[in-house]
Design a protein around this motif. Structure first.
Motif, PDB file in Angstrom:
ATOM      1  N   THR A   1       0.842  -1.198   0.000  1.00 59.56           N
ATOM      2  CA  THR A   1       0.000   0.000   0.000  1.00 59.56           C
ATOM      3  C   THR A   1       0.876   1.245   0.000  1.00 59.56           C
ATOM      4  O   THR A   1       1.853   1.330   0.734  1.00 59.56           O
ATOM      5  CB  THR A   1      -0.921  -0.007   1.235  1.00 59.56           C
ATOM      6  OG1 THR A   1      -1.716  -1.192   1.198  1.00 59.56           O
ATOM      7  CG2 THR A   1      -1.818   1.215   1.267  1.00 59.56           C
ATOM      8  N   GLY A   2       0.515   2.208  -0.851  1.00 63.01           N
ATOM      9  CA  GLY A   2       1.241   3.473  -0.923  1.00 63.01           C
ATOM     10  C   GLY A   2       2.392   3.471  -1.900  1.00 63.01           C
ATOM     11  O   GLY A   2       2.987   4.512  -2.162  1.00 63.01           O
ATOM     12  N   GLN A   3       2.752   2.310  -2.456  1.00 63.12           N
ATOM     13  CA  GLN A   3       3.845   2.211  -3.418  1.00 63.12           C
ATOM     14  C   GLN A   3       3.299   2.253  -4.840  1.00 63.12           C
ATOM     15  O   GLN A   3       2.100   2.157  -5.051  1.00 63.12           O
ATOM     16  CB  GLN A   3       4.635   0.922  -3.183  1.00 63.12           C
ATOM     17  CG  GLN A   3       5.298   0.878  -1.822  1.00 63.12           C
ATOM     18  CD  GLN A   3       6.286   2.012  -1.634  1.00 63.12           C
ATOM     19  OE1 GLN A   3       7.213   2.177  -2.414  1.00 63.12           O
ATOM     20  NE2 GLN A   3       6.076   2.828  -0.611  1.00 63.12           N
ATOM     21  N   ALA A   4       4.207   2.353  -5.827  1.00 61.91           N
ATOM     22  CA  ALA A   4       3.787   2.413  -7.234  1.00 61.91           C
ATOM     23  C   ALA A   4       4.818   1.721  -8.104  1.00 61.91           C
ATOM     24  O   ALA A   4       6.013   1.723  -7.795  1.00 61.91           O
ATOM     25  CB  ALA A   4       3.616   3.867  -7.677  1.00 61.91           C
TER      26      ALA A   4
ATOM     27  N   SER B   1       2.954  13.761 -18.961  1.00 64.46           N
ATOM     28  CA  SER B   1       1.527  13.846 -18.640  1.00 64.46           C
ATOM     29  C   SER B   1       1.080  12.587 -17.912  1.00 64.46           C
ATOM     30  O   SER B   1       1.425  11.468 -18.310  1.00 64.46           O
ATOM     31  CB  SER B   1       0.702  14.053 -19.912  1.00 64.46           C
ATOM     32  OG  SER B   1       0.934  13.012 -20.837  1.00 64.46           O
ATOM     33  N   VAL B   2       0.328  12.788 -16.822  1.00 70.19           N
ATOM     34  CA  VAL B   2      -0.152  11.682 -15.993  1.00 70.19           C
ATOM     35  C   VAL B   2      -1.626  11.920 -15.665  1.00 70.19           C
ATOM     36  O   VAL B   2      -2.002  13.012 -15.247  1.00 70.19           O
ATOM     37  CB  VAL B   2       0.660  11.561 -14.682  1.00 70.19           C
ATOM     38  CG1 VAL B   2       0.118  10.449 -13.801  1.00 70.19           C
ATOM     39  CG2 VAL B   2       2.134  11.331 -14.978  1.00 70.19           C
ATOM     40  N   ALA B   3      -2.424  10.867 -15.841  1.00 74.39           N
ATOM     41  CA  ALA B   3      -3.848  10.920 -15.506  1.00 74.39           C
ATOM     42  C   ALA B   3      -4.099  10.053 -14.273  1.00 74.39           C
ATOM     43  O   ALA B   3      -3.746   8.869 -14.259  1.00 74.39           O
ATOM     44  CB  ALA B   3      -4.682  10.418 -16.679  1.00 74.39           C
TER      45      ALA B   3
ATOM     46  N   HIS C   1       0.744   1.511 -11.546  1.00 76.16           N
ATOM     47  CA  HIS C   1      -0.140   0.846 -10.588  1.00 76.16           C
ATOM     48  C   HIS C   1       0.227   1.307  -9.180  1.00 76.16           C
ATOM     49  O   HIS C   1       1.406   1.301  -8.814  1.00 76.16           O
ATOM     50  CB  HIS C   1       0.035  -0.673 -10.683  1.00 76.16           C
ATOM     51  CG  HIS C   1      -0.151  -1.208 -12.058  1.00 76.16           C
ATOM     52  ND1 HIS C   1      -1.361  -1.689 -12.515  1.00 76.16           N
ATOM     53  CD2 HIS C   1       0.719  -1.329 -13.099  1.00 76.16           C
ATOM     54  CE1 HIS C   1      -1.215  -2.087 -13.772  1.00 76.16           C
ATOM     55  NE2 HIS C   1       0.029  -1.876 -14.145  1.00 76.16           N
ATOM     56  N   THR C   2      -0.774   1.692  -8.414  1.00 72.81           N
ATOM     57  CA  THR C   2      -0.553   2.057  -7.017  1.00 72.81           C
ATOM     58  C   THR C   2      -1.684   1.481  -6.188  1.00 72.81           C
ATOM     59  O   THR C   2      -2.822   1.375  -6.659  1.00 72.81           O
ATOM     60  CB  THR C   2      -0.440   3.590  -6.835  1.00 72.81           C
ATOM     61  OG1 THR C   2      -0.012   3.886  -5.493  1.00 72.81           O
ATOM     62  CG2 THR C   2      -1.741   4.315  -7.119  1.00 72.81           C
ATOM     63  N   VAL C   3      -1.369   1.091  -4.971  1.00 78.90           N
ATOM     64  CA  VAL C   3      -2.341   0.468  -4.085  1.00 78.90           C
ATOM     65  C   VAL C   3      -2.728   1.464  -3.004  1.00 78.90           C
ATOM     66  O   VAL C   3      -1.905   1.827  -2.164  1.00 78.90           O
ATOM     67  CB  VAL C   3      -1.774  -0.819  -3.444  1.00 78.90           C
ATOM     68  CG1 VAL C   3      -2.818  -1.457  -2.525  1.00 78.90           C
ATOM     69  CG2 VAL C   3      -1.332  -1.794  -4.529  1.00 78.90           C
TER      70      VAL C   3
ATOM     71  N   LEU D   1       4.059   9.865  -9.069  1.00 80.56           N
ATOM     72  CA  LEU D   1       4.821  10.926  -9.737  1.00 80.56           C
ATOM     73  C   LEU D   1       6.308  10.584  -9.792  1.00 80.56           C
ATOM     74  O   LEU D   1       6.982  10.872 -10.786  1.00 80.56           O
ATOM     75  CB  LEU D   1       4.592  12.272  -9.047  1.00 80.56           C
ATOM     76  CG  LEU D   1       3.200  12.862  -9.256  1.00 80.56           C
ATOM     77  CD1 LEU D   1       2.989  14.077  -8.343  1.00 80.56           C
ATOM     78  CD2 LEU D   1       2.953  13.218 -10.705  1.00 80.56           C
ATOM     79  N   ARG D   2       6.827   9.943  -8.755  1.00 77.38           N
ATOM     80  CA  ARG D   2       8.230   9.505  -8.769  1.00 77.38           C
ATOM     81  C   ARG D   2       8.458   8.510  -9.911  1.00 77.38           C
ATOM     82  O   ARG D   2       9.414   8.636 -10.683  1.00 77.38           O
ATOM     83  CB  ARG D   2       8.611   8.863  -7.432  1.00 77.38           C
ATOM     84  CG  ARG D   2      10.061   8.355  -7.398  1.00 77.38           C
ATOM     85  CD  ARG D   2      10.344   7.498  -6.175  1.00 77.38           C
ATOM     86  NE  ARG D   2       9.508   6.312  -6.066  1.00 77.38           N
ATOM     87  CZ  ARG D   2       9.653   5.200  -6.789  1.00 77.38           C
ATOM     88  NH1 ARG D   2      10.604   5.112  -7.701  1.00 77.38           N
ATOM     89  NH2 ARG D   2       8.844   4.172  -6.610  1.00 77.38           N
ATOM     90  N   VAL D   3       7.565   7.540 -10.061  1.00 75.82           N
ATOM     91  CA  VAL D   3       7.679   6.564 -11.140  1.00 75.82           C
ATOM     92  C   VAL D   3       7.537   7.264 -12.492  1.00 75.82           C
ATOM     93  O   VAL D   3       8.289   6.974 -13.437  1.00 75.82           O
ATOM     94  CB  VAL D   3       6.641   5.432 -10.977  1.00 75.82           C
ATOM     95  CG1 VAL D   3       6.580   4.548 -12.219  1.00 75.82           C
ATOM     96  CG2 VAL D   3       6.958   4.596  -9.734  1.00 75.82           C
ATOM     97  N   ALA D   4       6.608   8.204 -12.587  1.00 78.50           N
ATOM     98  CA  ALA D   4       6.440   8.963 -13.837  1.00 78.50           C
ATOM     99  C   ALA D   4       7.729   9.687 -14.209  1.00 78.50           C
ATOM    100  O   ALA D   4       8.128   9.702 -15.382  1.00 78.50           O
ATOM    101  CB  ALA D   4       5.285   9.955 -13.706  1.00 78.50           C
ATOM    102  N   ASP D   5       8.386  10.273 -13.228  1.00 82.45           N
ATOM    103  CA  ASP D   5       9.668  10.940 -13.482  1.00 82.45           C
ATOM    104  C   ASP D   5      10.714   9.947 -13.975  1.00 82.45           C
ATOM    105  O   ASP D   5      11.468  10.241 -14.897  1.00 82.45           O
ATOM    106  CB  ASP D   5      10.173  11.649 -12.224  1.00 82.45           C
ATOM    107  CG  ASP D   5       9.480  12.974 -11.972  1.00 82.45           C
ATOM    108  OD1 ASP D   5       8.829  13.506 -12.885  1.00 82.45           O
ATOM    109  OD2 ASP D   5       9.605  13.479 -10.832  1.00 82.45           O
TER     110      ASP D   5
END
Length: 174
Positions: free
Chosen positions: A62-65, A114-116, A80-82, A104-108
């Motif tokens: 939980t809380g990770q991605a 762009s992230v939805a 994916h995030t829980v 956002l860290r994973v997106a970086d």
């Protein structure tokens, strides 16, 4: 960073990454999770199975991605995030905020501009929409990121209104 609110289906977003409100198994489920897996096709599930076989044998905490391919979606990746299950007796708001920060860290790491996001934890996990919106918007605004386009893609008018209040700074607490 530009924050946009949309009342729409997140699986139809043309973004670098869409965020999945996943369950810890990473193997699909209901709500947003099920919709992303259905529309994205078998490639997403195949990547999730590889993650389970390697780094996340006990599931994603939980809380990770973590990211996978987006399969047949318009996005390049699914993050994916829980989210946490809401509890009236225990404050889990830090875990919910972590979902947005970690996404956002994973997106970086991916180089996504762009992230939805969906409204994480507000479906079957029972988080009150107004409080979830306040936490989500606050976490996104406070997280240093190279993402320039954040979209909150909300399925209902009630969710849209709650996020509109949060963006305007008029959202209340729990």
């Amino acid at each position: 960073m530009r924050i946009t609110l949309l009342q729409d289906d997140i699986t139809r977003q043309d973004a670098d990454a869409i965020v999945n409100a996943a369950n810890s198994s990473l193997l699909g489920g209901g709500g947003v999770d099920g919709a992303i897996h259905r529309r994205g096709g078998p490639a997403i599930l195949a990547d999730c199975r590889m993650l389970r076989a390697s780094r996340y044998g006990r599931g994603l905490p939980t809380g990770q991605a973590v990211a996978t391919t987006a399969g047949e979606l318009r996005a390049r990746w699914v993050i994916h995030t829980v989210g946490p299950v809401f509890s009236a007796s225990q404050d889990r708001s830090e875990l919910l905020a972590s979902c947005y920060r970690e996404s956002l860290r994973v997106a970086d790491e991916l180089g996504a501009a762009s992230v939805a996001f969906p409204a994480i934890s507000t479906g079957i996990y029972g988080w009150p929409m107004g409080d979830a919106a306040r936490i989500a918007v606050g976490a996104v605004r406070a997280t240093p990121t190279r993402v320039t386009d954040v979209r909150f893609v909300l399925f209902s008018q009630d969710a849209y209104a709650a996020f509109e209040d949060a963006v305007a700074g008029t959202a209340g607490g729990p």
